[in-house]
Design an enzyme around this catalytic site. Structure first.
Site, PDB file in Angstrom:
ATOM      1  CB  SER A  14      -0.890   0.010   1.239  1.00  0.00           C
ATOM      2  OG  SER A  14      -0.105   0.262   2.394  1.00  0.00           O
ATOM      3  CG  ASP A  62      -3.940  -2.633  -1.559  1.00  0.00           C
ATOM      4  OD1 ASP A  62      -4.871  -2.830  -2.362  1.00  0.00           O
ATOM      5  OD2 ASP A  62      -4.065  -2.732  -0.316  1.00  0.00           O
TER       6      ASP A  62
HETATM    7  P1  13P Z   1      -9.127  -6.283   4.808  1.00  0.00           P
HETATM    8  O1  13P Z   1      -9.160  -5.022   5.621  1.00  0.00           O
HETATM    9  O2  13P Z   1     -10.414  -7.021   4.900  1.00  0.00           O
HETATM   10  O3  13P Z   1      -7.972  -7.154   5.151  1.00  0.00           O
HETATM   11  O4  13P Z   1      -8.976  -5.851   3.262  1.00  0.00           O
HETATM   12  C1  13P Z   1      -7.717  -5.503   2.746  1.00  0.00           C
HETATM   13  C2  13P Z   1      -7.793  -4.884   1.393  1.00  0.00           C
HETATM   14  O5  13P Z   1      -8.818  -4.847   0.740  1.00  0.00           O
HETATM   15  C3  13P Z   1      -6.540  -4.324   0.858  1.00  0.00           C
HETATM   16  O6  13P Z   1      -6.738  -3.692  -0.374  1.00  0.00           O
HETATM   17  O1  G3H Z   2      -7.104  -1.274   1.851  1.00  0.00           O
HETATM   18  C1  G3H Z   2      -6.193  -0.907   2.570  1.00  0.00           C
HETATM   19  C2  G3H Z   2      -5.178  -1.837   3.049  1.00  0.00           C
HETATM   20  O2  G3H Z   2      -5.655  -2.580   4.130  1.00  0.00           O
HETATM   21  C3  G3H Z   2      -3.887  -1.139   3.326  1.00  0.00           C
HETATM   22  O3  G3H Z   2      -3.885  -0.489   4.552  1.00  0.00           O
HETATM   23  O4  G3H Z   2      -2.989   1.733   3.906  1.00  0.00           O
HETATM   24  O5  G3H Z   2      -3.012   1.025   6.288  1.00  0.00           O
HETATM   25  O6  G3H Z   2      -1.436  -0.016   4.662  1.00  0.00           O
HETATM   26  P1  G3H Z   2      -2.765   0.633   4.863  1.00  0.00           P
HETATM   27 ZN    ZN Z   3      -8.600  -2.657  -0.477  1.00  0.00          ZN
END
Ligand code: 13P
Ligand code: G3H
Ligand code: ZN
Length: 330
Positions: free
Chosen positions: A60, A93
């Site tokens: 992410s 992500d």
């Molecule tokens: P969760 O919060 O359910 O683990 O989802 C993670 C996610 O969608 C990351 O893009």
């Molecule tokens: O959808 C989000 C993911 O769970 C990533 O979370 O931005 O805190 O790393 P983060």
């Molecule tokens: Zn997500």
């Protein structure tokens, strides 16, 4: 070996879902690679073909900023050397346009997500289209998002009232006009640990309606953690204060996969395991202050979780098939 998500989805579509796991640090990375190869306690154990699975490692924007994005890249490159049998995609992500370009230009990521789902429909298409053009020049796959999940992701928080399921007709237009390779759809899940307060669950009718109009096109399910009660209980028994909560029923993964859900995103469950193991370790060993004392059991527990999760996703045991289909020799 790093491959694209498109490569993985071509093998998985309609049969199983590929687990997409978020990582932030070394222990998560090692646990993920061990678990995906069916190893339990050490890197040296032989891989277990019956549980070995292809997977997606997700990074992410928050993970990139946590230390320095270059640490993540170096760590994953090293994991590729240490675990030569592994076949996986490296995926951004919830990218913005700017971060997606940075990843595309890095030469490291094999897949990016451009998340412009908070923009208008036309603006979401325009932004996604620009990213697709830049990514495809370099053979990189693109995931986009249409619809609005609830919960908190990165710096955006969406209340349950504002979440809206993906419209199947819009999904067809979006995919056609944007040229994306996979689509994250809002089908009842939300990000984080607090997904369902009652008997809610996935909207299978909506997934089926989207698949009917987009046969063969890979769909992505965000917010797929199952928030296992055992981990919430372990955290609370070790001093945590998490309210009772529930996530996606693991029994729903495979039926969703048969309807075209080819990538299942899991971050929260990994965080719960991390929290439980670290809390328990220092509760039980109050005189200890060695980072390895909690790090070792965490890697083992996380590897076990990945192995079990891949079984539920149907990807366990599929690594050999993927290797054969992609013509990969180790
Ligand atoms: P969760 O919060 O359910 O683990 O989802 C993670 C996610 O969608 C990351 O893009
Ligand atoms: O959808 C989000 C993911 O769970 C990533 O979370 O931005 O805190 O790393 P983060
Ligand atoms: Zn997500």
């Amino acid at each position: 070996m790093i491959v694209t998500t498109k490569d993985l989805f071509e093998q998985a579509y309609g049969k199983y879902a590929v687990g997409a796991y978020n990582i932030n640090n070394l222990e998560q990375t090692v646990g993920l690679f061990r678990g995906a190869l069916g190893k339990k306690g050490s890197n040296e154990e032989p891989a277990d073909p019956a549980t070995s699975a292809p997977f997606i490692i997700q990074i992410s924007r928050g993970a990139r900023a946590f230390t320095d994005k270059r640490f993540l890249e170096a760590m994953i490159r090293t994991a590729e050397d240490v675990f030569p049998e592994a076949i996986f995609a490296v995926h951004l992500d919830h990218g913005t346009e700017e971060v997606a370009y940075d990843c595309i230009d890095s030469g490291f990521y094999s897949s990016v997500m451009i998340d412009a789902s908070h923009e208008t429909f036309d603006e979401n298409i325009a932004i996604t289209r620009r990213v697709v053009e830049r990514a495809h020049e370099k053979g990189i796959s693109v995931e986009a998002e249409l619809g609005m999940l609830g919960g908190v992701e990165e710096d955006i928080s969406v209340s349950a009232d504002h979440a809206c399921l993906t419209d199947p007709d819009q999904a067809v237009e979006f995919v056609t006009r944007s040229g994306c390779d996979s689509l994250a759809v809002a089908i009842g899940t939300s990000h984080g640990a607090y997904k369902f307060s009652g008997k809610q669950g996935l909207h299978f009718d909506r997934i089926a309606a989207i698949q009917k109009l987009l046969p063969g096109f890979p769909l992505v399910m965000h917010g797929s953690s199952s928030v296992p009660k055992q981990w919430v209980d372990r955290i609370n028994a070790a001093g945590g204060k998490l309210p009772a909560t529930s996530g996606v029923n693991e029994q729903d993964y495979l039926p969703a996969a048969k309807l075209g859900v080819t990538k299942v995103n899991i971050d929260t469950d990994g965080r719960l395991i991390w929290c439980a193991v670290y809390r328990e370790t220092f509760r039980d060993k109050p005189g200890d202050f060695d980072p390895r004392t909690a790090g070792k059991p965490f890697m083992a527990e996380y590897a076990g979780f990945i192995r079990d999760k891949n079984k539920m996703l149907g990807s366990a045991g599929e690594l050999e098939n993927v290797r054969a289909a992609l013509g990969v020799r180790v």
